[in-house]
Design a protein around this motif. Structure first.
Motif, PDB file in Angstrom:
ATOM      1  N   GLY A   1       0.832  -1.210   0.000  1.00  0.00           N
ATOM      2  CA  GLY A   1       0.000   0.000   0.000  1.00  0.00           C
ATOM      3  C   GLY A   1       0.852   1.239   0.000  1.00  0.00           C
ATOM      4  O   GLY A   1       2.068   1.187   0.149  1.00  0.00           O
TER       5      GLY A   1
ATOM      6  N   ASP B   1       1.746  -1.333  -8.543  1.00  0.00           N
ATOM      7  CA  ASP B   1       1.082  -2.531  -8.042  1.00  0.00           C
ATOM      8  C   ASP B   1       1.266  -3.715  -8.984  1.00  0.00           C
ATOM      9  O   ASP B   1       1.472  -4.845  -8.551  1.00  0.00           O
ATOM     10  CB  ASP B   1      -0.409  -2.220  -7.861  1.00  0.00           C
TER      11      ASP B   1
ATOM     12  N   GLU C   1      -3.943   2.785  -1.421  1.00  0.00           N
ATOM     13  CA  GLU C   1      -3.525   1.720  -2.335  1.00  0.00           C
ATOM     14  C   GLU C   1      -2.358   2.207  -3.186  1.00  0.00           C
ATOM     15  O   GLU C   1      -2.053   3.396  -3.228  1.00  0.00           O
ATOM     16  CB  GLU C   1      -4.704   1.314  -3.231  1.00  0.00           C
TER      17      GLU C   1
END
Lengths: 342, 153
Positions: free
Chosen positions: A38, A222, A216
């Motif tokens: 995160g 990611d 996030e």
């Protein structure tokens, strides 16, 4: 993530995250692939990203993820566009029919990968460089936007408002890397003087602000299978970048450029070599940013700000020293209702 | 020729500074190249965003110097001898708003300063809006032949 965070400098939330992410980092050698779970919260201040170019394999997963994550933000212009006046100078820029272009920055492609082949220390290296907005610490695109359409957030993200942008492309002109890209036929200008002023909306990476706001990771970070990118508080990212560069005998870009950016690259080869290699393969130009050193383009304004503070002090001093008497004009005979003070 | 209560040079310097600020302010919008002003011999510099930005700062410093000088004199001596006209008061208030929003604009541009987007928008449009109002009021004062800021008490 390889460095344990200092609990005294991060929030409880950040600290708990750090325990989960950086705590594990203590167990593995720095530089090893380590996924983040995160993005630190707003309490952690300005966030920066570190890109370890030695890891990037140029797979393009980040480019695809960027497109998917930001698809809802992409422009949907209605045609025909207003014909800007004067037509000889003001041209519509339309990327809506070329949405698949991936080898440069466009309003529909906010991240692309440059590849540079360089010889360094007797070895041929192929370096892949994900390119997007550098998110400058003192961004000229935001500071010099005449409409307040661009601004930097507390978390270090520089954003352009598609509701306010007039598409004059000044931000692109003043950006040292000419990052923002224009799409005509959308935005506020359509409701004002569409043919006479403005020409669309400027688009660029906003570091997936909606994801970062929820704690996030930005999509490109990611999705990366090689964990090329790391995001975190700027001070920690700089520390990591310096450590990585020292350990790998690497080079850093973005730390000093334009007075400091929130995108820090660490490369196994010098950036001047990478930049030259990009030039040779025509991988540099419109929509394809360079990797040259960049001076702080707002430095003169920062210095002149001092002048604006000193000017009134000088004015008061001059007034106290009797300049007023000299400025008080001699009276003449005649009507006394006239005169200009300022 | 008009009688002038204060030095005509002060008036001329003020008008010249305000004109230069209005011009360099308008040049912050990316229009000079579009409308071929940069093609006029000697005017290519108007397309250099950084140059016109710095010039705007410099002229702003001149205006601040003048404003401080006038205010100092006003409170030291002039307020007993002259007073603001209605048009003068109106423009002085608008000018104060322009100066304040301009200073906030300078503050916003400093490294390490990050303001809320709404605050930036308010500063930007207040500055721009007040300049527009100032232009209209100045024109109205000129047309009504009451452009003087002050008159004798």
């Amino acid at each position: 993530m390889s460095e344990p965070k200092n609990p005294s400098t991060v929030s409880r939330r950040g600290f708990l995250k750090a325990l989960g992410v950086s705590g594990a980092g203590l167990l593995v050698p720095s530089g090893a692939a380590m996924a983040q779970d995160g993005t630190p919260g707003p309490d952690d201040g300005e966030l920066a990203t570190l890109l370890d170019l030695s890891k990037c394999i140029g797979c393009g997963e980040c480019v695809n993820a960027c497109r998917e994550s930001n698809a809802a933000k992409f422009p949907e212009p209605k045609k025909p566009f207003p014909d800007p006046i004067p037509s000889r100078r003001a041209k519509n820029e339309d990327w809506s029919e070329k949405r698949d272009v991936e080898d440069r920055l466009t309003p529909y492609n906010w991240l692309f990968i440059q590849t540079a082949e360089v010889e360094h220390k007797g070895e041929m290296l192929e370096i892949n460089i994900p390119r997007r907005c550098m998110h400058c610490r003192n961004p000229p695109c935001a500071n010099m936007c005449p409409f307040g359409a661009a601004n930097k957030q507390q978390n270090g993200i520089t954003r352009i408002s598609d509701k306010l942008c007039m598409g004059g492309a000044k931000c692109r002109a003043v950006c040292p890397w000419h990052i923002p890209q224009r799409q005509s036929g959308v935005g506020l200008y359509l409701h004002l003087l569409p043919r006479l002023a403005g020409n669309g909306v400027m688009y660029k990476c906003d570091r997936c602000h909606q994801l970062v706001a929820r704690g996030e990771l930005p999509a490109c970070i990611d999705v990366c299978p090689e964990n090329v990118q790391t995001i975190g508080p700027r001070a920690e990212i700089i520390e990591q970048a310096r450590k990585l560069a020292a350990e790998t005998d690497g080079y850093i870009y973005g730390l000093e450029e334009n007075g400091g950016t929130n995108t820090i690259y660490v490369s196994p080869a010098p950036f001047d070599k990478l930049d030259k290699a990009l030039g040779k393969t025509k991988s540099k130009g419109k929509g394809r940013p360079h990797l040259q050193p960049v001076k702080d383009v707002m430095a003169d304004e920062t210095n002149l700000a001092t002048a604006t503070l000193l000017a009134p002090v000088a004015g008061i001093a001059a007034g106290m020293l009797g300049v007023g008497a000299a400025l008080f004009g001699e009276e003449k005979n005649g009507p006394k209702e006239d005169g200009n003070e300022r | 020729m008009k009688d002038r209560i204060v030095s005509p040079w002060l008036s001329r310097l003020f008008v010249a500074t305000m004109t230069a600020l209005a011009a360099t302010g308008m040049m912050q919008m990316p229009l000079t190249r579009r409308y071929f002003i940069t093609d006029i011999p000697g005017m290519a510099w108007t397309g250099d965003f950084f140059l016109v930005h710095k010039l705007h700062y410099i002229f702003a410093a001149v205006l601040l110097f003048l404003a401080a000088l006038i205010l100092t004199n006003w409170f030291r001596q002039w307020k007993d001898r002259i007073r603001l006209t209605a048009w003068g008061t109106t423009r002085a208030i608008i000018l104060a708003g322009i100066i304040l929003s301009g200073l906030l604009r300078v503050y916003r541009n400093l490294p390490g300063v990050t303001l809320h987007p709404d605050a930036i928008l308010a500063i930007e449009w207040t500055h721009f809006g007040l300049v527009m109002v100032m232009g209209c009021v100045a024109l109205a004062a000129l047309i009504s032949r009451q452009s003087a800021y002050v008159q004798k008490r």
